[in-house]
Write a protein that holds these residues in place. Structure first.
Motif, PDB file in Angstrom:
ATOM      1  N   ILE A  89     -11.031  11.026   5.615  1.00 53.84           N
ATOM      2  CA  ILE A  89     -10.434  12.336   5.346  1.00 53.84           C
ATOM      3  C   ILE A  89     -10.247  12.546   3.848  1.00 53.84           C
ATOM      4  O   ILE A  89     -10.552  13.617   3.312  1.00 53.84           O
ATOM      5  N   PHE A  90      -9.764  11.526   3.172  1.00 56.34           N
ATOM      6  CA  PHE A  90      -9.592  11.657   1.728  1.00 56.34           C
ATOM      7  C   PHE A  90     -10.926  11.867   1.022  1.00 56.34           C
ATOM      8  O   PHE A  90     -11.030  12.627   0.057  1.00 56.34           O
TER       9      PHE A  90
ATOM     10  N   TRP B 277      -5.478  11.960  -2.778  1.00 56.56           N
ATOM     11  CA  TRP B 277      -5.057  10.769  -3.507  1.00 56.56           C
ATOM     12  C   TRP B 277      -5.597   9.443  -2.945  1.00 56.56           C
ATOM     13  O   TRP B 277      -5.744   8.481  -3.660  1.00 56.56           O
TER      14      TRP B 277
ATOM     15  N   GLY C  79      -6.947  -1.543   1.660  1.00 58.95           N
ATOM     16  CA  GLY C  79      -6.385  -1.935   2.960  1.00 58.95           C
ATOM     17  C   GLY C  79      -5.941  -0.719   3.745  1.00 58.95           C
ATOM     18  O   GLY C  79      -5.448  -0.821   4.872  1.00 58.95           O
ATOM     19  N   GLN C  80      -6.117   0.428   3.130  1.00 54.87           N
ATOM     20  CA  GLN C  80      -5.829   1.682   3.823  1.00 54.87           C
ATOM     21  C   GLN C  80      -6.783   1.835   4.995  1.00 54.87           C
ATOM     22  O   GLN C  80      -7.890   1.308   4.970  1.00 54.87           O
ATOM     23  N   SER C  81      -6.349   2.557   6.004  1.00 59.49           N
ATOM     24  CA  SER C  81      -7.213   2.789   7.158  1.00 59.49           C
ATOM     25  C   SER C  81      -8.496   3.505   6.746  1.00 59.49           C
ATOM     26  O   SER C  81      -8.478   4.420   5.948  1.00 59.49           O
ATOM     27  N   VAL C  82      -9.615   3.063   7.314  1.00 55.37           N
ATOM     28  CA  VAL C  82     -10.880   3.666   6.928  1.00 55.37           C
ATOM     29  C   VAL C  82     -10.967   5.102   7.430  1.00 55.37           C
ATOM     30  O   VAL C  82     -11.650   5.941   6.829  1.00 55.37           O
ATOM     31  N   TYR C  83     -10.228   5.406   8.493  1.00 60.98           N
ATOM     32  CA  TYR C  83     -10.228   6.782   8.996  1.00 60.98           C
ATOM     33  C   TYR C  83      -9.507   7.700   8.022  1.00 60.98           C
ATOM     34  O   TYR C  83      -9.927   8.824   7.779  1.00 60.98           O
ATOM     35  N   ALA C  84      -8.402   7.227   7.467  1.00 60.52           N
ATOM     36  CA  ALA C  84      -7.733   7.990   6.414  1.00 60.52           C
ATOM     37  C   ALA C  84      -8.677   8.138   5.233  1.00 60.52           C
ATOM     38  O   ALA C  84      -8.747   9.188   4.598  1.00 60.52           O
TER      39      ALA C  84
ATOM     40  N   VAL D   8       0.841  -1.204   0.000  1.00 63.08           N
ATOM     41  CA  VAL D   8       0.000   0.000   0.000  1.00 63.08           C
ATOM     42  C   VAL D   8       0.875   1.252   0.000  1.00 63.08           C
ATOM     43  O   VAL D   8       0.460   2.303  -0.500  1.00 63.08           O
ATOM     44  N   LEU D   9       2.097   1.160   0.531  1.00 63.57           N
ATOM     45  CA  LEU D   9       2.993   2.317   0.476  1.00 63.57           C
ATOM     46  C   LEU D   9       3.244   2.725  -0.963  1.00 63.57           C
ATOM     47  O   LEU D   9       3.283   3.917  -1.298  1.00 63.57           O
TER      48      LEU D   9
ATOM     49  N   HIS E  70       0.321   4.714  -2.052  1.00 65.09           N
ATOM     50  CA  HIS E  70       0.368   6.091  -1.533  1.00 65.09           C
ATOM     51  C   HIS E  70       1.279   6.953  -2.384  1.00 65.09           C
ATOM     52  O   HIS E  70       0.924   8.042  -2.820  1.00 65.09           O
TER      53      HIS E  70
END
Lengths: 214, 532, 98
Positions: free
Chosen positions: B314-315, B298, B306-311, B240-241, B244
């Motif tokens: 915000i996105f 982005w 698999g990114q955090s749902v909190y992030a 996932v990095l 990003h």
């Protein structure tokens, strides 16, 4: 475009050229910041995920060689600035010798870096091929060394390009009668050279200092 | 000002290889770019043709799965990096920015030529990768597939893209410095054409986003060759990095593709409505706002990664916000036309097409920005339709509209009557027939990047492929009539559209140094209402 | 401002001294303080380079805006990505909430 030949106008045009080149170089450096920024992001993400592995990796790096290299780069920045000052005073000989010293110090940095790299190859601490076969290294250590090579490698590449351009500048300037007319080139290049030093100032603690005690 | 056919303009100043391939004249460099990207467009369109042929039938019978993966990958890579991103900035931007600000050239003309050569070098690497079989990672190069498992020309293609990225950075740098330093006397920021504002905003994105792509692809290549483990989960890496880092560039990249087109539309609409632009200040601010906010969104490409749902929250929020300046622009274009005297010239047809299709594309982007909805349509044809509405219905129409609008200025001749209007119509019809069914397909669950599908989807796919053939015909016509016009078209006067703007105050085509005397600007832009 | 060779020599000595200091401090275990101190010294050295060697104070305001903007964009890249990494396990492990 019309242009009058008065002294005032030509001074203004020279100032304009300097400002234009300066702005252009700073914008280029902004893009370079984002380039290294991507690498630092990867570094910080994995340091956050594997603090012990990164600390172990840092301990493997030679602190003395790193410190010496940092000071060498700063010395080269000093000579670069002295070279520009001498050029502004139209002192061709002094300016060129300072610039040559700058390039020489840059090459010394690269030389010490190659020494460090060869140490690592001897201990199988390089990515690809047989990587660290002897011990059981913690997860993430491989990533540390991978990032070490990529980050210092990209930095070294920038330094090499800088030395190349500097060599070309020295060559061109040595054939000119007056150095004073070329200060814009030197000044603009100087910004790039100092920038390479700037990046190293943040690479050094990241790769040699942080976490020596875990 | 009468134009003299024999007077030396930039096209006639010097013949032979050297005068073109060693030129530092921004106008000639723009022509070099125009020819290059047209070449790449043809290649990308060829891949699209093969894709749509395959999708005519539910079975994967035209090409194998492996080949199909290569087709959509190469289509994406060529179209994004070698057509769309350079299209308006490197062709119209290069040609027009100095003219519009009353300058004789860009601030760094030799750097401009270097940019073209670097672009071509990147293109050569990518062509080599195609010749040797291409790659199948998708234009998004997701890891760990691209970094650990993919076979094929990942290295060459990656290098080609990195190199072409440097071309973009240098072009952006050149534009920013030029716009700051070479404006004519009297041309304050508040009098700049919106085309310039759009390119300024685009150039900021070029400079700040593209380096991250370069380093990301570099890391992917290093991972692939040296297995350092940064994107390999078995070695502690996080795929996932990569996403990003990749989308930090690639989302602003889509604004690189659309902002210049918006700038073009902002020039065309006032001219053919004979009214000044509604809300000039807001339009300029909106360009900057889109560029800025575009850097904060982005993660909306990664809601299901698999990114955090909190992030994700915000996105998602920022993604809704970035729609606002785009909406302002659409509103202002329409308000400009209100009570205007509309001429349905070819550029205006493209502008209308842009406004309508961009609106649809943009609104569907809002569906995708909503977390819950995105889970349903992510990685389906809904996404494909959304971005083609913006990229093709928006950006390409903007490009074609701009080419037609400034064609008399670029080559001093007019294009023929009839054919351009027909082409625009075919493009519009063909486009909608191709891509509207894809919204329905995606919503019903047709995944993207699949070449075989259930029977019940075939009808819509056939419509889509039929539309693609009409679209293709529509794109082919301009090759012919524009080429004809270049060599045999009727001569154009300096300002055939009676448009405002400094570029129209010099001859068509312009002399090598653009203006005989530096113009002095005394009026606000888009002063159409003073000259009906 | 600073334009004499002597001043630049002093600046170099200062930078070198800071380098030796930061290397020396890294050899002492100060627990959690090692990290911020190293970063602080690095920022100090960076400021010296940007102010004096790169002459940012005598550059035009536009350059200063670009320099600040660059820092801002770098922080967007790093902070907004870390937004994901900090909060990734919040749903499965509520004890990680701040």
């Amino acid at each position: 475009m019309t242009s009058s030949a008065s002294l005032e106008d030509s001074a203004l045009m020279a100032e304009n050229r300097k400002r234009t080149a300066e702005l252009g170089m700073w914008i280029f450096l902004a893009s370079e910041a984002l380039l290294f920024g991507g690498l630092f992001l990867a570094y910080f993400v994995y340091r956050y995920s594997f603090p012990q592995a990164f600390a172990a990796g840092v301990r493997e790096n030679d602190l003395i060689l790193g410190t010496i290299n940092t000071i060498i780069l700063m010395l080269s920045a000093l000579f670069m600035t002295l070279g520009i000052l001498a050029a502004e005073n139209d002192n061709k000989k002094s300016s060129l010798s300072c610039l040559i010293m700058t390039a020489f110090l840059g090459l010394t940095f690269l030389g010490i870096k190659s020494l460090e790299y060869s140490h690592k190859f001897q201990h199988h601490l390089y990515p690809g091929g047989v990587f660290m076969p002897e011990k059981n290294w913690p997860v993430g250590e491989r990533i540390f060394f991978g990032l070490y090579f990529v980050m210092t490698g990209v930095h070294a590449l920038h330094l090499l390009v800088g030395i190349g351009i500097l060599a070309w500048l020295i060559f061109v300037l040595s054939h000119k009668p007056r150095v004073r007319d070329s200060t814009v080139w030197l000044y603009t290049f100087g910004l790039y050279w100092h920038y390479i030093d700037l990046i190293w100032i943040f690479l050094f603690p990241s790769l040699y200092l942080l976490g020596r005690f875990g | 000002m009468n134009e003299h056919p024999d007077k030396e303009n930039y096209l006639m100043a010097g013949y032979g290889w050297r005068s073109w391939f060693l030129t530092t004249d921004h106008k000639r460099i723009a022509i070099l770019y125009m020819l290059s990207i047209t070449f790449f467009f043809a290649i990308g369109a060829f891949f699209a043709l093969l894709i749509r042929l395959e999708l005519l039938t539910p079975a994967g019978d035209f090409v194998s799965s492996a080949t199909y993966n290569r087709l959509f990958t190469m289509h994406g890579i060529i179209m994004v990096w070698f057509f769309l991103i350079p299209s308006i900035p490197s062709v119209l931007g290069n040609f027009l920015i100095p003219l519009m600000i009353g300058a004789d050239d860009l601030s760094f003309p030799r750097l401009n030529l270097a940019s073209w050569y670097i672009f071509m070098l990147g293109g050569i690497f990518t062509l080599i990768s195609i010749l040797f079989g291409g790659l199948d990672t998708g234009w998004t190069f997701y890891t760990p597939y691209s970094s650990s498992y993919a076979s094929g020309q990942v290295l060459n293609a990656g290098l080609g893209i990195i190199i072409s990225g440097f071309s973009s950075i240098l072009t952006g740098l050149n534009f920013i410095v030029t716009i700051h330093k070479k404006r004519a006397p009297g041309l304050t920021w508040g009098r700049l054409p919106l085309f310039i504002w759009a390119h300024y905003a685009t150039s900021l994105i070029f400079v700040l986003a593209t380096p991250v792509l370069a380093v990301t692809l570099l890391l992917m290549i290093v991972e692939r060759t040296l297995h350092i483990g940064i994107f390999d989960p078995s070695l502690g890496g996080d795929p996932v990095l990569f996403q990003h880092l990749f989308w930090f560039y690639s989302h602003p990249a889509v604004y690189i593709m659309i902002l210049p087109a918006m700038g073009v539309v902002s020039e065309i609409v006032p001219c053919f409505s004979r009214r000044k632009i509604f809300g000039y200040k807001m339009m300029a601010c909106a360009s900057l706002a889109i560029a800025t906010l575009g850097f904060l969104v982005w993660g909306h490409h990664m809601f299901v990664s698999g990114q955090s749902v909190y992030a994700g929250i915000i996105f998602s929020l920022f993604s809704f916000l970035v729609a606002i300046p785009s909406g302002i622009k659409v509103f202002n274009w329409v308000a400009t036309m209100f009570r205007g005297t509309i001429t349905f010239s070819t550029p205006m047809i493209y502008a209308f097409g842009f406004i309508g299709l961009f609106t649809i594309g943009g609104l569907t982007g809002l569906f995708l920005a909503a977390l819950g909805m995105d889970i349903h349509v992510q990685d389906t044809y809904f996404v494909v339709a959304h971005f083609h509405y913006i990229m093709v219905g928006g950006a390409i129409m903007g490009y074609l509209g701009g080419i037609h609008f400034w064609w008399p200025k670029i080559c001093g001749r007019l294009y023929p009557k009839g054919w351009p209007g027909l082409s625009a119509l075919l493009i519009f019809i063909g486009f909608n027939l191709t891509f509207f069914p894809q919204f329905l397909l995606g919503y019903m669950g047709m995944p993207r990047r699949y070449h075989f599908y259930p029977e019940e989807f075939q009808a819509l796919h056939v419509l889509s492929s039929a539309g693609a053939s009409i679209l293709g015909v529509g794109y082919i016509f301009p090759f012919f009539y524009l080429a004809w016009s270049f060599f045999r078209g009727p001569r154009a006067e300096p300002n055939p559209w009676r448009a405002t703007g400094l570029e129209w105050k010099t001859e068509s085509p312009p002399p090598v140094h653009n203006f005989d005397q530096t113009p002095i600007v005394t009026e606000d832009p888009y002063s159409y209402e003073e000259k009906p | 401002m600073v334009s004499s060779p002597k001043n630049f020599l002093f600046l170099f000595l200062g930078l070198a001294g800071l380098t030796l200091a930061t290397s020396g401090i890294a050899l002492i275990n100060l627990g959690g303080m090692n990290f911020p101190i190293a970063i602080l010294i690095a920022c100090l050295q960076a400021s010296i380079i940007i102010y004096y060697y790169m002459h940012i104070q005598s550059a035009e305001i536009l350059v200063k805006i670009f320099a600040v903007g660059t820092l801002l964009w770098l922080s967007i890249l790093i902070l907004l990505t870390f937004n994901d990494y900090f909060s990734r396990y919040w749903t499965t492990n509520p004890s990680l909430w701040p």
